[in-house]
Design a protein around this motif. Structure first.
Motif, PDB file in Angstrom:
ATOM      1  N   ALA A   1       0.772  -1.273   0.001  1.00 11.11           N
ATOM      2  CA  ALA A   1       0.245   0.040   0.023  1.00 11.11           C
ATOM      3  C   ALA A   1       0.842   1.200  -0.106  1.00 11.11           C
ATOM      4  O   ALA A   1       2.006   1.469   0.494  1.00 11.11           O
ATOM      5  CB  ALA A   1      -1.102   0.122   1.204  1.00 11.11           C
ATOM      6  N   ALA A   2       0.276   2.347  -0.523  1.00 13.64           N
ATOM      7  CA  ALA A   2       0.729   3.759  -0.504  1.00 13.64           C
ATOM      8  C   ALA A   2       0.752   4.432   0.803  1.00 13.64           C
ATOM      9  O   ALA A   2       0.159   3.714   1.720  1.00 13.64           O
ATOM     10  CB  ALA A   2       0.124   4.685  -1.437  1.00 13.64           C
TER      11      ALA A   2
ATOM     12  N   GLN B   1       1.605   7.246  10.127  1.00 10.61           N
ATOM     13  CA  GLN B   1       2.226   6.001  10.462  1.00 10.61           C
ATOM     14  C   GLN B   1       1.275   4.921   9.657  1.00 10.61           C
ATOM     15  O   GLN B   1       1.319   3.732  10.496  1.00 10.61           O
ATOM     16  CB  GLN B   1       2.341   5.865  11.770  1.00 10.61           C
ATOM     17  CG  GLN B   1       1.154   6.069  12.726  1.00 10.61           C
ATOM     18  CD  GLN B   1       1.510   5.523  14.196  1.00 10.61           C
ATOM     19  OE1 GLN B   1       2.640   5.701  14.475  1.00 10.61           O
ATOM     20  NE2 GLN B   1       0.495   5.381  14.707  1.00 10.61           N
ATOM     21  N   GLY B   2       0.500   5.111   8.807  1.00  7.97           N
ATOM     22  CA  GLY B   2      -0.553   4.335   8.241  1.00  7.97           C
ATOM     23  C   GLY B   2      -0.319   4.101   6.760  1.00  7.97           C
ATOM     24  O   GLY B   2       0.398   4.699   6.041  1.00  7.97           O
ATOM     25  N   ARG B   3      -1.314   3.077   6.204  1.00  2.06           N
ATOM     26  CA  ARG B   3      -1.218   2.882   4.878  1.00  2.06           C
ATOM     27  C   ARG B   3      -2.458   3.513   3.986  1.00  2.06           C
ATOM     28  O   ARG B   3      -3.347   3.815   4.556  1.00  2.06           O
ATOM     29  CB  ARG B   3      -1.111   1.393   4.680  1.00  2.06           C
ATOM     30  CG  ARG B   3      -0.150   0.627   5.191  1.00  2.06           C
ATOM     31  CD  ARG B   3      -0.130  -0.890   4.890  1.00  2.06           C
ATOM     32  NE  ARG B   3       0.842  -1.477   5.886  1.00  2.06           N
ATOM     33  CZ  ARG B   3       1.041  -2.888   5.881  1.00  2.06           C
ATOM     34  NH1 ARG B   3       0.469  -3.600   4.717  1.00  2.06           N
ATOM     35  NH2 ARG B   3       2.031  -3.412   6.452  1.00  2.06           N
TER      36      ARG B   3
ATOM     37  N   ASP C   1      -5.838  -4.172  17.311  1.00  2.00           N
ATOM     38  CA  ASP C   1      -6.780  -3.341  17.018  1.00  2.00           C
ATOM     39  C   ASP C   1      -6.581  -3.079  15.196  1.00  2.00           C
ATOM     40  O   ASP C   1      -5.466  -3.083  14.574  1.00  2.00           O
ATOM     41  CB  ASP C   1      -6.207  -1.760  17.744  1.00  2.00           C
ATOM     42  CG  ASP C   1      -7.246  -0.482  17.296  1.00  2.00           C
ATOM     43  OD1 ASP C   1      -6.958  -0.050  16.167  1.00  2.00           O
ATOM     44  OD2 ASP C   1      -8.038  -0.313  18.046  1.00  2.00           O
ATOM     45  N   PRO C   2      -7.892  -2.745  14.731  1.00  3.67           N
ATOM     46  CA  PRO C   2      -7.787  -2.392  13.009  1.00  3.67           C
ATOM     47  C   PRO C   2      -6.841  -1.665  12.743  1.00  3.67           C
ATOM     48  O   PRO C   2      -6.474  -1.596  11.533  1.00  3.67           O
ATOM     49  CB  PRO C   2      -9.115  -2.053  12.891  1.00  3.67           C
ATOM     50  CG  PRO C   2     -10.034  -2.459  14.110  1.00  3.67           C
ATOM     51  CD  PRO C   2      -9.069  -2.563  15.181  1.00  3.67           C
ATOM     52  N   HIS C   3      -6.277  -0.497  13.398  1.00  6.62           N
ATOM     53  CA  HIS C   3      -5.403   0.425  12.908  1.00  6.62           C
ATOM     54  C   HIS C   3      -4.104   0.165  13.446  1.00  6.62           C
ATOM     55  O   HIS C   3      -3.164   0.687  12.820  1.00  6.62           O
ATOM     56  CB  HIS C   3      -5.645   1.760  13.768  1.00  6.62           C
ATOM     57  CG  HIS C   3      -7.144   2.296  13.691  1.00  6.62           C
ATOM     58  ND1 HIS C   3      -7.985   2.179  14.500  1.00  6.62           N
ATOM     59  CD2 HIS C   3      -7.524   3.166  12.742  1.00  6.62           C
ATOM     60  CE1 HIS C   3      -9.083   2.764  14.264  1.00  6.62           C
ATOM     61  NE2 HIS C   3      -8.787   3.333  13.036  1.00  6.62           N
ATOM     62  N   ALA C   4      -3.759  -1.049  13.941  1.00  9.32           N
ATOM     63  CA  ALA C   4      -2.302  -1.713  14.087  1.00  9.32           C
ATOM     64  C   ALA C   4      -2.010  -1.975  12.510  1.00  9.32           C
ATOM     65  O   ALA C   4      -2.430  -2.246  11.737  1.00  9.32           O
ATOM     66  CB  ALA C   4      -2.368  -2.686  14.901  1.00  9.32           C
TER      67      ALA C   4
END
Length: 302
Positions: free
Chosen positions: A141-142, A149-151, A225-228
């Protein structure tokens, strides 16, 4: 595959050897003991040992002499009360020791949870295997435009193919040079503790990781967590399934109050009360920043 036929045979031999004990055991955990739960392309999670069960939590809370002095439903009610009111000490009475095989960059995230005992495979004494984490195409993912800190969106087409080729080529080339530096064929060979510096962060390492249930729940609350990050989240999800069988009452309370629950600030709670009275509340009248308001609305809208 994470395990060779020889390693699988060793695990089955360990599971075939039984011992009589007077200590409390968990039938659910016994079914997991020593078994390898495969994660990512070469990773795994195995339970090596554990101590305690749901009754150990209750026993510690009541300081009783047996496995529990009340009915099972009362025991679960007590566990939920402890979880609800953040009484953490009784959960520390249960412990687990895991064998984890994971990419180095995941290990560096994991080790930030410092309330554990860790012993990692040493590349000073041993030679690491030629095993690297290469993401599946759907996990390329970009960079997120909202979260540093995420995709963001998944890479596609030529860009995705190019990235995958680079990951494979760079990892393979680094390992080739690692082997060449270690080789004593016509040369002294570089020390293992120095040669390892050339290895990429997606190479696999292994460790034994021992922690108590309270600190494990903290790890799972953040990493399941879904955000991890996906690569550590899949390990946390595998551990969640193990813990659900080990301490089912405690895990149900954890799932309800921590994984599925939400923590609200005083300002957010005030907004909920105002909304409950029929008042229209906006970010401007909430007293919250834009970021706080966005997170609050995400909770409210589910």
């Amino acid at each position: 595959m994470p395990l060779t036929p020889e390693q699988r045979a060793e695990i089955e031999d360990a599971r075939a050897e039984t011992r009589q004990t007077l200590r409390a055991t968990s039938d659910g955990m016994e079914s997991h003991l020593y078994r390898a739960h495969e994660v990512l392309d070469h990773g795994l999670v195995r339970v090596i040992d554990y101590m305690g069960d749901d009754s150990a939590i209750v026993q510690a809370a009541r300081v009783s002499y047996g496995r529990g002095t009340k009915a099972v439903q009362n025991d679960e009610g007590l566990i939920r009360y402890l979880m609800r009111h953040w009484h953490s000490t009784p959960f520390e009475m249960c412990e687990i020791k895991l064998h984890v095989k994971l990419p180095v960059f995941v290990a560096r995230q994991w080790i930030r949870h410092r309330t554990a005992n860790v012993n990692e495979y040493s590349a000073r004494y041993s030679i690491l295997d030629r095993e690297f984490y290469i993401p599946a195409p759907e996990h390329l993912a970009a960079q997120s435009v909202q979260n540093n800190q995420g995709r963001g969106e998944t890479l596609e087409g030529e860009e995705a193919a190019r990235v995958l080729d680079w990951l494979r080529e760079d990892a393979g080339r680094a390992y080739d040079h690692y082997e060449a530096m270690l080789s004593q064929d016509g040369q002294q060979g570089l020390a293992r503790e120095l040669a390892r510096m050339n290895l990429p962060a997606n190479i696999y390492t292994q460790w034994y990781w021992k922690t108590d249930l309270q600190n494990l729940f903290h790890f799972l609350r953040l990493r399941a967590d879904p955000h991890a990050q996906y690569e550590i989240r899949v390990y946390a999800e595998a551990i969640c399934r193990i813990v659900a069988d080990w301490v089912p009452a405690a895990y149900r309370a954890f799932e309800d109050y921590r994984l599925g629950g939400a923590s609200l600030s005083a300002k957010a709670l005030d907004c909920v009360r105002r909304m409950g009275r029929g008042e229209e509340v906006t970010q401007e009248t909430s007293g919250m920043s834009k970021g706080e308001w966005r997170e609050f609305m995400a909770v409210m809208e589910g």
